[in-house]
Design an enzyme around this catalytic site. Structure first.
Site, PDB file in Angstrom:
ATOM      1  N   LYS A 125      15.912 -38.057  -7.560  1.00  0.00           N
ATOM      2  CA  LYS A 125      15.771 -39.444  -7.080  1.00  0.00           C
ATOM      3  C   LYS A 125      17.145 -40.016  -6.696  1.00  0.00           C
ATOM      4  O   LYS A 125      17.278 -40.676  -5.664  1.00  0.00           O
ATOM      5  CB  LYS A 125      15.103 -40.311  -8.169  1.00  0.00           C
ATOM      6  CG  LYS A 125      13.615 -39.979  -8.337  1.00  0.00           C
ATOM      7  CD  LYS A 125      12.972 -40.608  -9.576  1.00  0.00           C
ATOM      8  CE  LYS A 125      11.534 -40.119  -9.752  1.00  0.00           C
ATOM      9  NZ  LYS A 125      10.857 -40.615 -10.949  1.00  0.00           N
ATOM     10  N   GLN A 154      12.751 -43.593 -16.333  1.00  0.00           N
ATOM     11  CA  GLN A 154      12.003 -42.339 -16.255  1.00  0.00           C
ATOM     12  C   GLN A 154      11.142 -42.133 -17.509  1.00  0.00           C
ATOM     13  O   GLN A 154      11.612 -42.314 -18.634  1.00  0.00           O
ATOM     14  CB  GLN A 154      12.985 -41.163 -16.074  1.00  0.00           C
ATOM     15  CG  GLN A 154      12.333 -39.814 -15.814  1.00  0.00           C
ATOM     16  CD  GLN A 154      11.574 -39.742 -14.490  1.00  0.00           C
ATOM     17  OE1 GLN A 154      11.851 -40.470 -13.548  1.00  0.00           O
ATOM     18  NE2 GLN A 154      10.594 -38.863 -14.418  1.00  0.00           N
ATOM     19  N   ASP A 196       8.584 -48.770  -9.359  1.00  0.00           N
ATOM     20  CA  ASP A 196       7.636 -47.725  -9.755  1.00  0.00           C
ATOM     21  C   ASP A 196       6.189 -48.229  -9.639  1.00  0.00           C
ATOM     22  O   ASP A 196       5.249 -47.438  -9.636  1.00  0.00           O
ATOM     23  CB  ASP A 196       7.882 -47.375 -11.228  1.00  0.00           C
ATOM     24  CG  ASP A 196       8.345 -45.956 -11.416  1.00  0.00           C
ATOM     25  OD1 ASP A 196       8.164 -45.142 -10.500  1.00  0.00           O
ATOM     26  OD2 ASP A 196       8.880 -45.664 -12.497  1.00  0.00           O
TER      27      ASP A 196
END
Ligand code: GUN
Length: 290
Positions: A54, A98, A121
């Site tokens: 990412k 994460q 997200d």
């Protein structure tokens, strides 16, 4: 019949190129550039790989990147304090924590701490709630489900009236994917480990999204001829013949499925790259919520 392969990597490249062009345009016009903060807690090797990927993509597209790594033993208060700080930071438009987090941490409390306006997200309970409301829109659609829908629409732009089986009911993939399929006027059935007659539900589905995290769970024989199959599984299988000592397989019995499906996504090179492309797309969008 051999299925069309839905090339997530290629699709993701096109989306990323569009984002890069938009960022370059903003730079030329001296407009603000978005910043993405990634937060990694602990030493999970798969999470480290995903976050590194990412960060690399963020830089490649010209998005500003801030990366935070916290110890495996990090207390809940310290992680939440960092998120509060990032919520206030005007240079940060997107915050990605994460998952999964080490087991002593409350994932739910952490997600609640992220500002919904920076939830690139798309998994904050506020955004998840709006996703499930008929006349509302979330500030951000969740990344993996968005990628899945884009992949399905790349081979079938209008899925109205289609029956869809979603195998797995996680908060970041299965459940929101079902919501998004419904928003596209398909009829999803959410399947899980207690579902009776999974094979029969799959046999009647025009679309199957396999997101259970169980290698080869979806058998080729369960697939309705011509169906669209999206494989979300990323399972590490020990394999001494591979340089890394493992190989990646999905949740679909690919070699058999490819003979029956109309279109199918591979692992690797399917959903994974699309998740990252949609994260970048959300990060660009986050500029609008400054
Ligand atoms: N872990 C696995 N997939 C994801 C994702 O899309 N977002 C976050 N934050 N964690 C993940």
């Amino acid at each position: 019949m051999t299925a069309e392969i839905i090339d997530g990597k290629k699709l993701a490249e096109t989306i990323k190129q569009e984002i890069k062009t938009a960022i370059d345009d903003r730079k030329r016009q001296s407009l603000p550039i978005p910043g993405l903060a990634t937060v990694l807690v602990g030493n999970d090797p798969a999470s480290k790989t995903y976050v590194a990927s990412k960060i690399k993509t963020t830089a490649a597209l010209g998005i500003r990147s801030l990366s935070y790594e916290l110890d495996e033993s990090c207390p809940q208060e310290k992680l939440e304090a960092l998120i509060q700080e990032l919520n206030q930071n005007p240079d940060v438009q997107g915050i990605l924590v994460q998952l999964p987090l080490p087991s002593h941490l409350s994932e739910d409390n952490v997600l609640h701490t992220i500002s919904p306006k920076k939830d690139v997200d798309g998994i904050h309970p506020y955004n998840a709630g709006l996703l499930s409301r008929k006349y509302s829109e979330p500030l951000f659609y969740p990344c993996t489900p968005s990628g899945i829908i884009r992949m399905i629409q790349s081979v079938c732009p209008d899925i109205s009236g289609m029956d869809a089986a979603v195998i797995g009911r996680s908060s970041i993939v299965g459940m929101p994917t079902a919501m998004m399929l419904s928003r596209c006027n398909a009829t999803p059935t959410i399947c899980h480990s207690q579902t009776k007659h999974l094979d029969e539900i799959c046999r009647e589905s025009d679309i199957i999204v396999a997101a259970a995290g169980s290698p080869g769970l979806l058998k080729g024989a369960w697939i309705k001829p011509g169906a669209i199959v999206i494989d979300v599984g990323i399972n590490h299988i020990p394999d001494e013949t591979q340089p890394r000592g493992y190989r990646l397989v999905g949740d679909v019995e690919f070699d058999e499925a490819v003979k029956r499906a109309g279109a199918i996504s591979p692992v690797p090179g399917g959903v994974g790259p699309m998740t990252i492309a949609m994260l970048m797309s959300n990060t660009l969008k986050a500029i609008d919520y400054r």
